[in-house]
Design a protein around this motif. Sequence first.
Motif, PDB file in Angstrom:
ATOM      1  N   THR A   8       0.828  -1.207   0.000  1.00 20.96           N
ATOM      2  CA  THR A   8       0.000   0.000   0.000  1.00 20.96           C
ATOM      3  C   THR A   8       0.858   1.252   0.000  1.00 20.96           C
ATOM      4  O   THR A   8       0.588   2.207  -0.744  1.00 20.96           O
ATOM      5  CB  THR A   8      -0.937  -0.007   1.217  1.00 20.96           C
ATOM      6  N   VAL A   9       1.915   1.260   0.808  1.00 21.84           N
ATOM      7  CA  VAL A   9       2.829   2.405   0.829  1.00 21.84           C
ATOM      8  C   VAL A   9       3.456   2.578  -0.552  1.00 21.84           C
ATOM      9  O   VAL A   9       3.579   3.697  -1.061  1.00 21.84           O
ATOM     10  CB  VAL A   9       3.909   2.230   1.919  1.00 21.84           C
ATOM     11  N   THR A  10       3.831   1.471  -1.177  1.00 23.96           N
ATOM     12  CA  THR A  10       4.419   1.523  -2.512  1.00 23.96           C
ATOM     13  C   THR A  10       3.446   2.136  -3.516  1.00 23.96           C
ATOM     14  O   THR A  10       3.819   3.009  -4.307  1.00 23.96           O
ATOM     15  CB  THR A  10       4.835   0.113  -2.969  1.00 23.96           C
ATOM     16  N   VAL A  11       2.201   1.687  -3.484  1.00 25.13           N
ATOM     17  CA  VAL A  11       1.198   2.191  -4.426  1.00 25.13           C
ATOM     18  C   VAL A  11       0.933   3.678  -4.202  1.00 25.13           C
ATOM     19  O   VAL A  11       0.878   4.462  -5.156  1.00 25.13           O
ATOM     20  CB  VAL A  11      -0.110   1.377  -4.308  1.00 25.13           C
ATOM     21  N   LEU A  12       0.781   4.083  -2.960  1.00 21.38           N
ATOM     22  CA  LEU A  12       0.492   5.488  -2.674  1.00 21.38           C
ATOM     23  C   LEU A  12       1.676   6.385  -3.041  1.00 21.38           C
ATOM     24  O   LEU A  12       1.493   7.481  -3.587  1.00 21.38           O
ATOM     25  CB  LEU A  12       0.107   5.664  -1.210  1.00 21.38           C
ATOM     26  N   CYS A  13       2.893   5.920  -2.766  1.00 15.64           N
ATOM     27  CA  CYS A  13       4.082   6.698  -3.154  1.00 15.64           C
ATOM     28  C   CYS A  13       4.205   6.790  -4.670  1.00 15.64           C
ATOM     29  O   CYS A  13       4.519   7.858  -5.214  1.00 15.64           O
ATOM     30  CB  CYS A  13       5.346   6.077  -2.571  1.00 15.64           C
ATOM     31  N   ALA A  14       3.972   5.688  -5.362  1.00 15.05           N
ATOM     32  CA  ALA A  14       4.065   5.694  -6.825  1.00 15.05           C
ATOM     33  C   ALA A  14       3.003   6.609  -7.434  1.00 15.05           C
ATOM     34  O   ALA A  14       3.283   7.324  -8.410  1.00 15.05           O
ATOM     35  CB  ALA A  14       3.916   4.275  -7.369  1.00 15.05           C
ATOM     36  N   THR A  15       1.819   6.620  -6.862  1.00 14.20           N
ATOM     37  CA  THR A  15       0.769   7.509  -7.348  1.00 14.20           C
ATOM     38  C   THR A  15       1.167   8.969  -7.158  1.00 14.20           C
ATOM     39  O   THR A  15       0.999   9.797  -8.064  1.00 14.20           O
ATOM     40  CB  THR A  15      -0.551   7.224  -6.611  1.00 14.20           C
ATOM     41  N   ALA A  16       1.705   9.289  -5.997  1.00 12.72           N
ATOM     42  CA  ALA A  16       2.119  10.668  -5.728  1.00 12.72           C
ATOM     43  C   ALA A  16       3.284  11.082  -6.622  1.00 12.72           C
ATOM     44  O   ALA A  16       3.295  12.193  -7.165  1.00 12.72           O
ATOM     45  CB  ALA A  16       2.496  10.815  -4.255  1.00 12.72           C
ATOM     46  N   VAL A  17       4.268  10.203  -6.813  1.00 13.67           N
ATOM     47  CA  VAL A  17       5.405  10.523  -7.675  1.00 13.67           C
ATOM     48  C   VAL A  17       4.944  10.719  -9.119  1.00 13.67           C
ATOM     49  O   VAL A  17       5.404  11.638  -9.811  1.00 13.67           O
ATOM     50  CB  VAL A  17       6.500   9.436  -7.580  1.00 13.67           C
ATOM     51  N   GLN A  35       9.619  17.101  -1.380  1.00 21.36           N
ATOM     52  CA  GLN A  35       8.586  16.057  -1.270  1.00 21.36           C
ATOM     53  C   GLN A  35       8.728  14.929  -2.294  1.00 21.36           C
ATOM     54  O   GLN A  35       8.623  13.751  -1.918  1.00 21.36           O
ATOM     55  CB  GLN A  35       7.179  16.674  -1.356  1.00 21.36           C
ATOM     56  N   PRO A  36       8.942  15.219  -3.577  1.00 18.68           N
ATOM     57  CA  PRO A  36       9.084  14.096  -4.523  1.00 18.68           C
ATOM     58  C   PRO A  36      10.280  13.205  -4.206  1.00 18.68           C
ATOM     59  O   PRO A  36      10.209  11.981  -4.358  1.00 18.68           O
ATOM     60  CB  PRO A  36       9.263  14.777  -5.882  1.00 18.68           C
ATOM     61  N   TRP A  37      11.367  13.819  -3.752  1.00 18.03           N
ATOM     62  CA  TRP A  37      12.557  13.025  -3.418  1.00 18.03           C
ATOM     63  C   TRP A  37      12.317  12.167  -2.187  1.00 18.03           C
ATOM     64  O   TRP A  37      12.771  11.017  -2.130  1.00 18.03           O
ATOM     65  CB  TRP A  37      13.760  13.946  -3.235  1.00 18.03           C
ATOM     66  N   ALA A  38      11.596  12.698  -1.206  1.00 14.79           N
ATOM     67  CA  ALA A  38      11.270  11.900  -0.017  1.00 14.79           C
ATOM     68  C   ALA A  38      10.381  10.714  -0.395  1.00 14.79           C
ATOM     69  O   ALA A  38      10.569   9.599   0.113  1.00 14.79           O
ATOM     70  CB  ALA A  38      10.578  12.781   1.033  1.00 14.79           C
ATOM     71  N   LEU A  39       9.431  10.952  -1.287  1.00 16.93           N
ATOM     72  CA  LEU A  39       8.564   9.861  -1.731  1.00 16.93           C
ATOM     73  C   LEU A  39       9.341   8.803  -2.507  1.00 16.93           C
ATOM     74  O   LEU A  39       9.083   7.599  -2.353  1.00 16.93           O
ATOM     75  CB  LEU A  39       7.421  10.408  -2.577  1.00 16.93           C
ATOM     76  N   LEU A  40      10.283   9.235  -3.338  1.00 15.74           N
ATOM     77  CA  LEU A  40      11.120   8.265  -4.052  1.00 15.74           C
ATOM     78  C   LEU A  40      11.979   7.451  -3.092  1.00 15.74           C
ATOM     79  O   LEU A  40      12.162   6.240  -3.288  1.00 15.74           O
ATOM     80  CB  LEU A  40      12.008   8.978  -5.073  1.00 15.74           C
ATOM     81  N   LEU A  41      12.489   8.117  -2.050  1.00 12.09           N
ATOM     82  CA  LEU A  41      13.288   7.399  -1.050  1.00 12.09           C
ATOM     83  C   LEU A  41      12.443   6.411  -0.243  1.00 12.09           C
ATOM     84  O   LEU A  41      12.960   5.417   0.256  1.00 12.09           O
ATOM     85  CB  LEU A  41      13.977   8.386  -0.102  1.00 12.09           C
ATOM     86  N   LEU A  42      11.160   6.672  -0.127  1.00  9.92           N
ATOM     87  CA  LEU A  42      10.257   5.749   0.560  1.00  9.92           C
ATOM     88  C   LEU A  42       9.757   4.660  -0.389  1.00  9.92           C
ATOM     89  O   LEU A  42       9.551   3.512   0.025  1.00  9.92           O
ATOM     90  CB  LEU A  42       9.082   6.531   1.147  1.00  9.92           C
ATOM     91  N   LEU A  43       9.599   5.010  -1.654  1.00 14.15           N
ATOM     92  CA  LEU A  43       9.060   4.078  -2.650  1.00 14.15           C
ATOM     93  C   LEU A  43       9.964   2.864  -2.860  1.00 14.15           C
ATOM     94  O   LEU A  43       9.488   1.727  -2.844  1.00 14.15           O
ATOM     95  CB  LEU A  43       8.864   4.816  -3.981  1.00 14.15           C
ATOM     96  N   VAL A  44      11.242   3.090  -3.025  1.00 11.74           N
ATOM     97  CA  VAL A  44      12.159   1.994  -3.362  1.00 11.74           C
ATOM     98  C   VAL A  44      12.247   0.956  -2.236  1.00 11.74           C
ATOM     99  O   VAL A  44      12.037  -0.245  -2.485  1.00 11.74           O
ATOM    100  CB  VAL A  44      13.547   2.542  -3.762  1.00 11.74           C
TER     101      VAL A  44
END
Length: 143
Positions: A8-17, A35-44
């Motif tokens: 779920t975290v992956t999906v929400l981060c990918a949607t936001a990115v 914010q986009p960089w923080a989301l990418l760091l959380l996505l991977v």
Amino acid sequence: LLCSLLGTVTVLCATAVSSFLRVSVDGDWQFSRWQPWALLLLLVPSAVGQVRFLNEAMELFDNTQVVPVYYILFTLSSIVGSAVLYQTFLEESAESISFFVLGCLLCFAGVALLTSGRAGAGGGGEDISAKEGSARDERAWPL
């Protein structure tokens, strides 16, 4: 459960990115913000962790137990996560939400129906075809 939540975290981060990318392509560059960089760091790591924990669960338990539980928990947590984050249900009528919930319940019932009676049809890290003298389970789907 952990695997579903990471998914779920992956999906929400990918949607936001992807939203940040779309806005950037439209001319308003978003990647100069943090914010986009923080989301990418959380996505991977969340994507890697999801796959890792799903593989561990499939090694420890039968796939006919892991996949349905993962699917249902992932779907529910993704719906709740996106509903909270994007407030998707605020503008919907009670009838529309009721039909959505009914559709989810039908999907989950279908998963339960498809996997019922398939216990022991593989998974758990063991290869049934490698066992000497073992006959294929008639209920198992041919691969």
